[in-house]
Design a protein around this motif. Structure first.
Motif, PDB file in Angstrom:
ATOM      1  N   LYS A  56      63.169  62.341   4.222  1.00 48.27           N
ATOM      2  CA  LYS A  56      64.342  62.302   3.346  1.00 48.27           C
ATOM      3  C   LYS A  56      64.427  60.941   2.666  1.00 48.27           C
ATOM      4  CE  LYS A  56      66.983  65.510   6.203  1.00 48.27           C
ATOM      5  NZ  LYS A  56      68.201  65.686   7.019  1.00 48.27           N
ATOM      6  N   LEU A  57      64.783  60.957   1.395  1.00 49.25           N
ATOM      7  CA  LEU A  57      64.959  59.721   0.638  1.00 49.25           C
ATOM      8  C   LEU A  57      66.449  59.427   0.510  1.00 49.25           C
ATOM      9  CD1 LEU A  57      62.402  60.443  -2.222  1.00 49.25           C
ATOM     10  CD2 LEU A  57      62.072  58.965  -0.224  1.00 49.25           C
ATOM     11  N   PRO A  58      66.831  58.161   0.606  1.00 51.39           N
ATOM     12  CA  PRO A  58      68.259  57.812   0.492  1.00 51.39           C
ATOM     13  C   PRO A  58      68.897  58.274  -0.817  1.00 51.39           C
ATOM     14  CG  PRO A  58      66.975  55.913   1.207  1.00 51.39           C
ATOM     15  CD  PRO A  58      65.994  57.004   0.859  1.00 51.39           C
ATOM     16  N   ASP A  59      68.087  58.365  -1.884  1.00 46.45           N
ATOM     17  CA  ASP A  59      68.631  58.758  -3.181  1.00 46.45           C
ATOM     18  C   ASP A  59      68.284  60.198  -3.568  1.00 46.45           C
ATOM     19  OD1 ASP A  59      65.958  58.103  -3.459  1.00 46.45           O
ATOM     20  OD2 ASP A  59      66.211  56.888  -5.262  1.00 46.45           O
ATOM     21  N   ASP A  60      67.925  61.029  -2.599  1.00 43.39           N
ATOM     22  CA  ASP A  60      67.602  62.426  -2.906  1.00 43.39           C
ATOM     23  C   ASP A  60      68.724  63.148  -3.640  1.00 43.39           C
ATOM     24  OD1 ASP A  60      64.933  63.119  -2.317  1.00 43.39           O
ATOM     25  OD2 ASP A  60      65.360  63.344  -0.190  1.00 43.39           O
ATOM     26  N   ASP A  61      69.975  62.766  -3.394  1.00 34.81           N
ATOM     27  CA  ASP A  61      71.096  63.410  -4.094  1.00 34.81           C
ATOM     28  C   ASP A  61      71.072  63.128  -5.598  1.00 34.81           C
ATOM     29  OD1 ASP A  61      72.205  64.696  -1.892  1.00 34.81           O
ATOM     30  OD2 ASP A  61      73.433  62.962  -1.363  1.00 34.81           O
ATOM     31  N   GLU A  62      70.406  62.059  -6.000  1.00 31.73           N
ATOM     32  CA  GLU A  62      70.348  61.676  -7.410  1.00 31.73           C
ATOM     33  C   GLU A  62      69.128  62.241  -8.130  1.00 31.73           C
ATOM     34  OE1 GLU A  62      70.573  57.387  -7.357  1.00 31.73           O
ATOM     35  OE2 GLU A  62      72.041  57.501  -5.740  1.00 31.73           O
ATOM     36  N   GLY A  63      68.211  62.837  -7.383  1.00 30.41           N
ATOM     37  CA  GLY A  63      66.979  63.339  -7.978  1.00 30.41           C
ATOM     38  C   GLY A  63      67.102  64.758  -8.497  1.00 30.41           C
ATOM     39  N   ILE A  64      66.148  65.104  -9.344  1.00 31.13           N
ATOM     40  CA  ILE A  64      65.971  66.479  -9.793  1.00 31.13           C
ATOM     41  C   ILE A  64      64.724  66.962  -9.060  1.00 31.13           C
ATOM     42  CG2 ILE A  64      65.657  68.033 -11.755  1.00 31.13           C
ATOM     43  CD1 ILE A  64      66.571  65.579 -13.525  1.00 31.13           C
ATOM     44  N   HIS A  65      64.864  68.012  -8.302  1.00 31.29           N
ATOM     45  CA  HIS A  65      63.781  68.484  -7.457  1.00 31.29           C
ATOM     46  C   HIS A  65      63.174  69.751  -8.066  1.00 31.29           C
ATOM     47  CE1 HIS A  65      65.332  65.569  -4.656  1.00 31.29           C
ATOM     48  NE2 HIS A  65      66.530  66.113  -4.798  1.00 31.29           N
ATOM     49  N   TYR A  66      61.855  69.766  -8.138  1.00 32.78           N
ATOM     50  CA  TYR A  66      61.146  70.878  -8.753  1.00 32.78           C
ATOM     51  C   TYR A  66      60.219  71.540  -7.742  1.00 32.78           C
ATOM     52  CZ  TYR A  66      62.575  68.727 -13.167  1.00 32.78           C
ATOM     53  OH  TYR A  66      63.300  68.202 -14.203  1.00 32.78           O
ATOM     54  N   GLY A  67      60.103  72.845  -7.877  1.00 24.84           N
ATOM     55  CA  GLY A  67      59.176  73.600  -7.048  1.00 24.84           C
ATOM     56  C   GLY A  67      58.334  74.519  -7.897  1.00 24.84           C
ATOM     57  N   LEU A  68      57.060  74.615  -7.538  1.00 20.62           N
ATOM     58  CA  LEU A  68      56.170  75.584  -8.162  1.00 20.62           C
ATOM     59  C   LEU A  68      56.126  76.793  -7.243  1.00 20.62           C
ATOM     60  CD1 LEU A  68      54.055  76.253 -10.396  1.00 20.62           C
ATOM     61  CD2 LEU A  68      52.327  75.365  -8.809  1.00 20.62           C
ATOM     62  N   PHE A  69      56.447  77.940  -7.790  1.00 28.69           N
ATOM     63  CA  PHE A  69      56.536  79.170  -7.009  1.00 28.69           C
ATOM     64  C   PHE A  69      55.375  80.097  -7.305  1.00 28.69           C
ATOM     65  CE2 PHE A  69      60.787  77.615  -6.782  1.00 28.69           C
ATOM     66  CZ  PHE A  69      61.368  78.184  -5.673  1.00 28.69           C
ATOM     67  N   ASP A  70      54.903  80.753  -6.262  1.00 26.62           N
ATOM     68  CA  ASP A  70      53.988  81.883  -6.383  1.00 26.62           C
ATOM     69  C   ASP A  70      54.774  83.049  -5.794  1.00 26.62           C
ATOM     70  OD1 ASP A  70      51.960  83.686  -6.594  1.00 26.62           O
ATOM     71  OD2 ASP A  70      50.570  82.636  -5.256  1.00 26.62           O
ATOM     72  N   GLY A  71      55.334  83.856  -6.656  1.00 20.44           N
ATOM     73  CA  GLY A  71      56.276  84.875  -6.209  1.00 20.44           C
ATOM     74  C   GLY A  71      57.532  84.185  -5.709  1.00 20.44           C
ATOM     75  N   LYS A  72      57.899  84.439  -4.456  1.00 22.10           N
ATOM     76  CA  LYS A  72      59.087  83.804  -3.883  1.00 22.10           C
ATOM     77  C   LYS A  72      58.743  82.584  -3.038  1.00 22.10           C
ATOM     78  CE  LYS A  72      61.873  87.985  -3.841  1.00 22.10           C
ATOM     79  NZ  LYS A  72      62.696  88.887  -3.054  1.00 22.10           N
ATOM     80  N   GLU A  73      57.455  82.289  -2.910  1.00 22.07           N
ATOM     81  CA  GLU A  73      57.013  81.183  -2.054  1.00 22.07           C
ATOM     82  C   GLU A  73      56.900  79.877  -2.845  1.00 22.07           C
ATOM     83  OE1 GLU A  73      53.485  80.176   1.137  1.00 22.07           O
ATOM     84  OE2 GLU A  73      52.971  81.434  -0.578  1.00 22.07           O
ATOM     85  N   VAL A  74      57.527  78.821  -2.311  1.00 21.97           N
ATOM     86  CA  VAL A  74      57.376  77.488  -2.892  1.00 21.97           C
ATOM     87  C   VAL A  74      56.045  76.935  -2.386  1.00 21.97           C
ATOM     88  CG1 VAL A  74      58.342  75.179  -3.121  1.00 21.97           C
ATOM     89  CG2 VAL A  74      59.869  77.116  -2.813  1.00 21.97           C
ATOM     90  N   ILE A  75      55.144  76.598  -3.318  1.00 29.99           N
ATOM     91  CA  ILE A  75      53.823  76.133  -2.901  1.00 29.99           C
ATOM     92  C   ILE A  75      53.572  74.664  -3.229  1.00 29.99           C
ATOM     93  CG2 ILE A  75      52.746  78.391  -2.872  1.00 29.99           C
ATOM     94  CD1 ILE A  75      51.660  77.838  -5.656  1.00 29.99           C
TER      95      ILE A  75
END
Length: 134
Positions: free
Chosen positions: A29-48
């Motif tokens: 966990k990063l102290p500033d995670d609340d300030e970040g924009i988090h991205y995920g690449l999905f294959d179907g419903k799975e975050v890969i």
């Protein structure tokens, strides 16, 4: 496969699994995670693959790019990083950087990032700060 904005909790799961599985969960966990924009690449419903982007004015940093071990080498990280670099530019960022594991420098160079003179160690890993100007 598609890229979506995801929650920090979704990012944490993959970060821990891929980057620091031997550490306690809170280590990733990063102290500033609340300030970040988090991205995920999905294959179907799975975050890969995941990455977090932190924008401050014209500067940005992407952190914790991680791809499931059994999906590495398929271009997943490249697809996700390309998306995030384009998003940063769209948001008006003029300078972006990352802390790259030394053994991954050549990967980031493919995206126009260049090594700086800043090198450091964390958790037994050597890192180099890399940057790109738009």
């Amino acid at each position: 496969m598609g890229v979506k904005v995801i929650t920090k909790e979704q990012v944490w799961q993959l970060r821990h699994q891929v980057m620091w599985p031997q550490e306690e969960f809170d280590y990733i966990k990063l102290p500033d995670d609340d300030e970040g924009i988090h991205y995920g690449l999905f294959d179907g419903k799975e975050v890969i693959s995941v990455v977090s982007l932190f924008v401050q004015g014209k500067d940005a940093q992407f952190r914790k790019l991680a791809t499931l071990a059994d999906r590495q080498g398929e271009g997943c990280g490249s697809k996700l990083l390309t998306h995030v670099l384009n998003e940063a530019k769209r948001k008006g960022v003029k300078h972006i950087c990352c802390n790259a594991r030394s053994n991954k420098v050549s990967f980031y160079e493919k995206f126009g990032l260049e090594q700086t003179q800043v090198v450091f160690n964390k958790g037994g890993q050597e890192y180099v700060v890399m940057e790109r100007f738009y």
